[in-house]
Scaffold this motif. Structure first.
Motif: not given
Length: 301
Positions: A131-145, A247-251
């Motif tokens: 909410l409040g951002r004008d585009r979608l944004m990807f985050l990687t890698d928050p779950a595997m490596n 750690d950073v990605g998951n948070a």
């Protein structure tokens, strides 16, 4: 693209098939029902037939739909193996996790005989509507490596770029995150971010623009970047956030959802086909978004 509801616009017109491992899961079958309602794809549902039919009745899913095929498997392991083989043998285009533990599914995915290995590492790619951002944004890698090295981070970027291309971002901007925006040899994340930036400039990483190290505020806020005198094509306007560790990605992932009420779609990239690997706690809406993202990337992964 500004919202996840538009993901279906990027799905190929040629109807794809999704292989669901151990499909007797209520939220997964709700996602299947909605995908069929939207005419997105076809499904192979693997698992105990009676259990699948029972759950399908609860969610008002018609398993006699011409775009659904239910294939009986007596055990969870058999269902997983059959679902992975269906993708490996090109009978299906996407693999989706049902009522099964992630480690069991990934063990089958990585099987040397029938799995979906490519020689590349697998990585988790999440796409957020905040909410409040004008585009979608990807985050990687928050779950595997857990703590990827420089070479692995380059592969994680490549995996994410392929997903971004699937939704029409031809030259995604990648912010390589670190605690600071200057290189500090005591902070490996800052060193790696600077090296990744240079690797992209020299053509070692292609089809994207990378800048880093960038602290999170400078990465996502143009105002913060200007305040610190950072001149960058990426700062304040990223398509992809590359995190240094799990750690950073998951948070960040959970902060976006629980503090920012973000919506999310997430898949695993780096295999022969997109993998929808939702958490059991994910709602049907999120699973449907993830399925749409996977379908959109079948031509780029």
């Amino acid at each position: 693209m500004k919202n996840l509801d538009d993901l279906h616009l990027n799905i190929p017109t040629e109807r794809k098939t999704v292989s669901v491992a151990n499909a007797n899961d209520k939220e997964v079958l709700v996602a299947v029902r909605e995908a069929l309602r939207k005419n997105l794809c076809s499904f192979l549902l693997f698992g105990e037939k009676e259990k699948i039919k029972q759950v399908a009745e609860e969610v008002m899913l018609n398993v006699t739909d011409p775009h659904i095929t239910v294939r009986h498997a007596t055990t969870q392991e058999e269902a997983v193996t059959s679902a992975v083989k269906a993708v490996s043998e090109n009978e299906a285009d996407v693999l989706m996790k049902g009522n099964v533990a992630t480690n069991i599914l990934l063990k089958a995915v990585l099987n040397k005989e029938y799995g979906l290995r490519t020689g590349s590492i697998l990585s988790h790619v999440a796409l957020f509507e905040i909410l409040g951002r004008d585009r979608l944004m990807f985050l990687t890698d928050p779950a595997m490596n857990i703590a990827p090295n420089l070479k692995e981070k380059a592969t994680i970027i490549n995996n994410a770029v392929k997903v971004a291309k699937g939704i029409g971002i031809t030259l995604p901007k990648v912010a390589a995150l670190a605690p600071v925006e200057t290189v500090n040899e005591a902070m490996q994340s800052s060193v790696d971010a600077a090296l990744l930036t240079q690797m992209q400039k020299r053509g070692q990483i292609k089809d994207c623009i990378i800048d880093g190290p960038l602290a999170f505020d400078n990465a996502v806020s143009l105002e913060a970047a200007k305040h610190k005198g950072i001149q960058s094509e990426v700062a304040g306007n990223p398509d992809i956030l590359l995190v240094p560790t799990i750690d950073v990605g998951n948070a960040l992932y959970k902060s976006f959802i629980y503090f920012a009420n973000a919506k999310v779609a997430a898949i695993v990239s780096g295999a022969k086909a997109p993998i929808v690997l939702p958490s059991r706690a994910d709602r049907a809406e999120s699973k449907l978004y993830s399925l749409s993202l996977a379908l959109a990337t079948t031509t780029t992964i």
